[in-house]
Design a protein around this motif. Structure first.
Motif, mmCIF file in Angstrom:
data_model
loop_
_atom_site.group_PDB
_atom_site.id
_atom_site.type_symbol
_atom_site.label_atom_id
_atom_site.label_comp_id
_atom_site.label_asym_id
_atom_site.label_seq_id
_atom_site.Cartn_x
_atom_site.Cartn_y
_atom_site.Cartn_z
ATOM 1 N N ALA A 49 18.112 -29.206 -18.569
ATOM 2 C CA ALA A 49 19.551 -29.461 -18.559
ATOM 3 C C ALA A 49 20.257 -28.737 -19.702
ATOM 4 O O ALA A 49 21.315 -28.119 -19.508
ATOM 5 N N VAL A 50 19.681 -28.799 -20.906
ATOM 6 C CA VAL A 50 20.288 -28.123 -22.057
ATOM 7 C C VAL A 50 20.279 -26.608 -21.846
ATOM 8 O O VAL A 50 21.288 -25.928 -22.078
ATOM 9 N N THR A 51 19.157 -26.082 -21.404
ATOM 10 C CA THR A 51 19.047 -24.635 -21.168
ATOM 11 C C THR A 51 20.041 -24.172 -20.113
ATOM 12 O O THR A 51 20.738 -23.167 -20.298
ATOM 13 N N ALA A 52 20.115 -24.912 -19.007
ATOM 14 C CA ALA A 52 21.025 -24.540 -17.922
ATOM 15 C C ALA A 52 22.484 -24.584 -18.386
ATOM 16 O O ALA A 52 23.285 -23.691 -18.054
ATOM 17 N N ASP A 74 29.938 -24.288 -29.433
ATOM 18 C CA ASP A 74 29.559 -25.393 -30.319
ATOM 19 C C ASP A 74 28.307 -26.039 -29.710
ATOM 20 O O ASP A 74 28.398 -26.934 -28.878
ATOM 21 N N TYR A 75 27.130 -25.546 -30.120
ATOM 22 C CA TYR A 75 25.884 -25.989 -29.511
ATOM 23 C C TYR A 75 25.632 -27.483 -29.717
ATOM 24 O O TYR A 75 25.123 -28.161 -28.828
ATOM 25 N N ASP A 76 25.985 -27.995 -30.885
ATOM 26 C CA ASP A 76 25.787 -29.420 -31.141
ATOM 27 C C ASP A 76 26.559 -30.269 -30.139
ATOM 28 O O ASP A 76 26.049 -31.262 -29.614
ATOM 29 N N LYS A 77 27.790 -29.867 -29.884
ATOM 30 C CA LYS A 77 28.628 -30.618 -28.938
ATOM 31 C C LYS A 77 28.067 -30.543 -27.522
ATOM 32 O O LYS A 77 28.064 -31.536 -26.788
ATOM 33 N N PHE A 111 16.634 -29.705 -30.544
ATOM 34 C CA PHE A 111 17.526 -28.776 -29.855
ATOM 35 C C PHE A 111 18.576 -28.211 -30.816
ATOM 36 O O PHE A 111 18.903 -27.025 -30.765
ATOM 37 N N LYS A 112 19.081 -29.056 -31.690
ATOM 38 C CA LYS A 112 20.127 -28.608 -32.617
ATOM 39 C C LYS A 112 19.574 -27.692 -33.701
ATOM 40 O O LYS A 112 20.340 -26.954 -34.333
ATOM 41 N N GLU A 113 18.273 -27.745 -33.923
ATOM 42 C CA GLU A 113 17.646 -26.859 -34.902
ATOM 43 C C GLU A 113 17.410 -25.458 -34.355
ATOM 44 O O GLU A 113 17.063 -24.547 -35.114
ATOM 45 N N LYS A 127 19.455 -23.180 -32.973
ATOM 46 C CA LYS A 127 20.683 -22.406 -32.737
ATOM 47 C C LYS A 127 20.414 -20.900 -32.665
ATOM 48 O O LYS A 127 21.032 -20.187 -31.875
ATOM 49 N N LEU A 128 19.497 -20.396 -33.481
ATOM 50 C CA LEU A 128 19.188 -18.964 -33.453
ATOM 51 C C LEU A 128 18.553 -18.557 -32.126
ATOM 52 O O LEU A 128 18.769 -17.434 -31.637
ATOM 53 N N TYR A 129 17.786 -19.470 -31.537
ATOM 54 C CA TYR A 129 17.122 -19.133 -30.273
ATOM 55 C C TYR A 129 18.139 -18.956 -29.146
ATOM 56 O O TYR A 129 17.900 -18.166 -28.220
ATOM 57 N N TYR A 130 19.245 -19.674 -29.216
ATOM 58 C CA TYR A 130 20.214 -19.625 -28.113
ATOM 59 C C TYR A 130 20.824 -18.247 -27.950
ATOM 60 O O TYR A 130 21.408 -17.931 -26.905
ATOM 61 N N ASP A 131 20.709 -17.382 -28.973
ATOM 62 C CA ASP A 131 21.191 -16.007 -28.830
ATOM 63 C C ASP A 131 20.376 -15.246 -27.773
ATOM 64 O O ASP A 131 20.885 -14.295 -27.169
ATOM 65 N N PHE A 132 19.117 -15.661 -27.551
ATOM 66 C CA PHE A 132 18.308 -15.019 -26.511
ATOM 67 C C PHE A 132 18.788 -15.379 -25.109
ATOM 68 O O PHE A 132 18.383 -14.726 -24.134
ATOM 69 N N LEU A 133 19.595 -16.404 -24.999
ATOM 70 C CA LEU A 133 20.068 -16.836 -23.679
ATOM 71 C C LEU A 133 21.299 -16.066 -23.213
ATOM 72 O O LEU A 133 21.732 -16.235 -22.083
#
Length: 407
Positions: free
Chosen positions: A343-346, A361-364, A396-398, A400-406
């Motif tokens: 769900a978070v990834t999608a 705002d990834y935390d939100k 998940f909140k830790e 944040k750098l990985y989300y750049d790959f998405l």
């Protein structure tokens, strides 16, 4: 389903009854060999019967509530056989010196092939049988109880790395210390090295037996499906290759989901291999969609038949079934990890695709996804705790750098 549950109840009843009869018969025969008084024999038989009856109930409850570790829930006969073997050891210990009882191994064996709670409970019942049969003092019961609980706690969860060196050493050291405090110091003799012969022999024998048990456990449980998981999660696997060719977006979402499943599964001490592999394959159903049939049933049957044909490990199959079947109750913690990881990834992939230059705002987003999933009730009957869910959210909140790959 009703017939299956009925057979399941009969299975537990017959296995538990068989163990109870074997234990009571063993205690009765032991009393006859020792020529014990009828009152002592009756007491020992009654206490043994009550202890074994409680164990049968606990095994059924642990299995029904999915609290058994590893794949033990699907191999209950394996646990019952271990319990029978440990019962034989407990009866044989009556004829051994009190300082030579290998109950540390008994506790750890029952915990490994059952659960931490079952190991502690079953080991204590068997220890009671030995103490009653031998007439040993209560301090001996306390000594082996403490040693057993230490061993059970240290071997609570063995991961795929199978790091047993420290638990092994500490367990044996605890046994030696307890033996010294309760056997050597209370001997009515002058303190010399000869008094350490029996405790030292117990430590050595326990070490050999424990090494054998751990070797058998690693082969039959820990690494049983290791090759299968390696083959299923390899990039060149046929199914993953097809998924990448026919549904590229679903493939990459699965890769990212599997990453989070592995990270969270490891931190929560879950079945990492199973939940990671389930993350790779939770979108595999797109390859089996059949628009000419009604949605759901036939596609699901074909998909689950494929799981069986491809020899997906049982734990992985259970996670995928709980995830894929809309009317299936989610009980496993690993399934909850898969649901929330997906769900978070999608959500993040969707929002990044909508506006690639946008700073999110990834935390939100993570807070919103967790709230939606929890409010939906999909995890209302899951065994995962709020503490573990909070820990998942933190992980998940830790990232944040990985989300750049998405992007």
């Amino acid at each position: 389903m009703g017939e299956k549950k009925k057979n399941y109840r009969w299975y537990h009843l017959l296995a538990g009854l068989g163990l109870l009869v074997a234990a009571v018969a063993g205690v009765w025969l032991l009393g006859r060999l020792q020529q014990a008084g009828q009152d002592i024999q009756l007491r020992n038989m009654v206490m043994t019967a009550m202890g074994m009856a409680v164990l049968s109930l606990l095994v059924r409850q642990e299995a029904a509530e999915h609290l058994m570790q590893y794949d033990n829930e699907r191999h209950l006969m394996r646990f019952y056989l271990c319990l029978l073997a440990c019962l034989a050891v407990a009866l044989a210990c009556v004829f051994l010196p009190v300082g030579a009882w290998p109950f540390l191994v008994v506790y750890i064996t029952l915990a490994l092939y059952g659960s931490t709670f079952l190991g502690a409970a079953a080991g204590s019942v068997l220890l009671m049988i030995t103490v009653l049969g031998s007439g040993a003092e209560s301090q001996m019961f306390m000594m082996y109880l403490v040693c057993g609980l230490i061993g059970v706690s240290l071997f609570r969860r063995l991961d795929t790395e199978f790091r047993v060196g420290v638990p092994f050493a500490i367990s044996l050291l605890a046994l030696l210390v307890c033996e010294t405090a309760n056997v050597v110091l209370f001997a009515n003799e002058r303190l010399d090295m000869e008094l350490f012969v029996v405790p030292a022999a117990n430590v050595i024998i326990s070490a050999i037996l424990l090494l054998g048990i751990l070797k058998l456990f690693s082969q039959s449980v820990t690494y049983r499906y290791r090759v299968a998981y390696m083959e299923l999660t390899a990039p060149e696997c046929e199914l993953l290759t097809r998924l990448k060719e026919e549904a590229r977006e679903d493939y990459y979402q699965s890769m990212h989901t599997a990453y989070f499943c592995e990270r969270i599964g490891g931190r929560l001490e879950l079945d990492v291999q199973a939940v990671k592999a389930a993350g790779f394959y939770h979108k595999i159903g797109v390859l089996y969609q059949n628009k000419d049939t009604d949605e759901g049933k036939e596609q699901g049957e074909e998909l689950f038949a494929m799981f069986h044909k491809r020899h997906f490990p049982p734990a992985m199959q259970e996670i995928l079934k709980e995830y894929l079947l809309p009317d299936r109750i989610v009980r496993r913690k690993e399934t909850a990890v898969l649901i929330l990881s997906d769900a978070v990834t999608a959500a993040i992939i969707h929002l990044l695709a909508a506006d690639k230059g946008r700073n999110l705002d990834y935390d939100k987003i993570i807070d919103s996804v967790f709230k939606i999933k929890l409010d939906s009730g999909v995890l209302s009957q899951c065994l995962i705790s709020m503490k573990e869910i909070t820990q998942m959210k933190k992980i998940f909140k830790e990232e944040k750098l990985y989300y750049d790959f998405l992007r």
